[in-house]
Design an enzyme around this catalytic site. Structure first.
Site: not given
Ligand code: 13P
Length: 348
Positions: A180, A222
């Site tokens: 991510e 992600k």
């Molecule tokens: P948000 O959708 O609130 O940004 O959170 C996703 C997430 O996993 C952040 O690390």
């Protein structure tokens, strides 16, 4: 990795990303969860964090829209009021168990304001423990702030090397890594700048993953969407966000990865749903594309629970509704209710 390990990872990816479902992130770290509670006047106790997560995990019917929950370390060991562990509740619903394994952010030496992600220490031991509890996927977040001279190449490279070590260890343990890299929404930059940063960063991330022979079909990206900074006050149409995001991802993300999911990153609830929906109208896309939202799905539920802690059923209905909308968006079939009402008035 041998073909058996690869098959395990591919099957997990398929269970997570078979339409029309997406992933729900409820893995807020303790400080982040407490910050959200404080803002709504909820006492920041372990019991309240547990009770709130119980509400999210036991929402009836959520498995129609959500394929996997990402949990925080505290949560994966907790149980519902009746003593059933959260992990067995999720498994009984056919929901995959995910776990945030990064340890938050640290300063990048020599680069004021830039961050790298901690958490490799003891990761093998934690993965063994989580796997025994049923975890099949994990998450590691890197953070990039857009500024005049940031993110630097060094910051992007350092974070990419950390993603590689994390992903390798996960895959060796038959756990699907979610990588991510979040380009933050903070700032007054234009969409073009976000495009440029996201594209360069994805290029570095995938160059490193490929160089280390990470098994890309067994990995999920992600990512943040390509959007203008939240202080830019620029009106940008959702279709432009969808087009720029898809263009960037098609340019920089290999077709063979397991799939892509989005974080909501502080965008308004409605916007992330509409943006994802519009992206699907630009198909066919080379990879499965869905959501892994935290705030955009939880916001209304948390607010309702803060106001009315005894009305669990109402808070759960709000969760279900938000999950349903995003599930529809993940197949390009979401139509905003207000829009539908206005349209039917026009027809009459
Ligand atoms: P948000 O959708 O609130 O940004 O959170 C996703 C997430 O996993 C952040 O690390």
């Amino acid at each position: 990795m041998n073909p058996t390990n690869q098959q395990i990872l591919i099957k997990t990816v398929a269970r997570l990303l078979t339409p029309p479902r997406g992933i729900l992130a409820i893995d807020e770290s303790m400080p982040t969860c407490n910050k959200r509670f404080e803002a709504l006047g909820i006492p920041t106790t372990e019991e309240n964090r547990r009770a709130y997560r119980e509400l999210l995990i036991t929402a009836p019917g959520i498995e129609q829209y959500i394929s996997g929950y990402i949990l925080f370390d505290e949560t994966i060991f907790q149980s519902a009021t009746d003593g059933t562990s959260f992990t067995s509740i999720l498994s009984a619903k056919g929901i995959e168990i995910g776990i945030k394994v990064d340890g938050g952010l640290a300063d990048l030496p020599g680069h004021p304001g830039e961050k790298i992600t901690k958490g490799l220490e003891g990761l093998q031991e934690r993965l063994t423990k989580y796997k025994k509890l049923g975890a099949t996927f994990a998450k590691w977040r890197g953070v990039y702030k857009i500024g005049e001279n940031t993110p630097s190449e060094e910051c992007m490279k350092e974070n990419a090397m950390l993603f590689v070590k994390y992903a390798k260890l996960c895959q060796e343990n038959d756990i699907v890594p979610i990588v991510e890299p979040e380009v933050l929404i903070d700032g007054d930059h234009k969409i073009e700048k976000c495009y440029q940063v996201t594209a360069r960063n994805l290029e570095i991330v995938f160059d490193e993953l490929k160089a280390a022979n990470i098994f890309l079909p067994g990995l999920i990206l992600k990512t943040s969407m390509v959007i203008p900074g939240k202080d830019s006050k620029l009106a940008v149409h959702g279709m432009e966000i969808a087009q720029e995001t898809i263009k960037c991802l098609k340019e920089k993300v290999p077709d063979i990865i397991g799939g892509i999911v989005f974080l909501s990153g502080g965008q308004k609830n409605e916007y992330v749903t509409e943006n994802l929906n519009k992206m699907h109208l630009l198909g066919p896309l080379p990879w499965p594309l869905s959501f892994s939202y935290g705030r955009a799905i939880q916001n209304q539920t948390l607010q309702s629970w803060a106001k009315n802690p005894n009305d669990i059923a109402h808070a759960q209905r709000l969760l279900l509704k938000a999950a349903e909308k995003n599930s529809l968006a993940s197949i390009g079939e979401y139509e905003d209710e207000k829009y539908i009402q206005n349209r039917s008035k026009d027809v009459v």
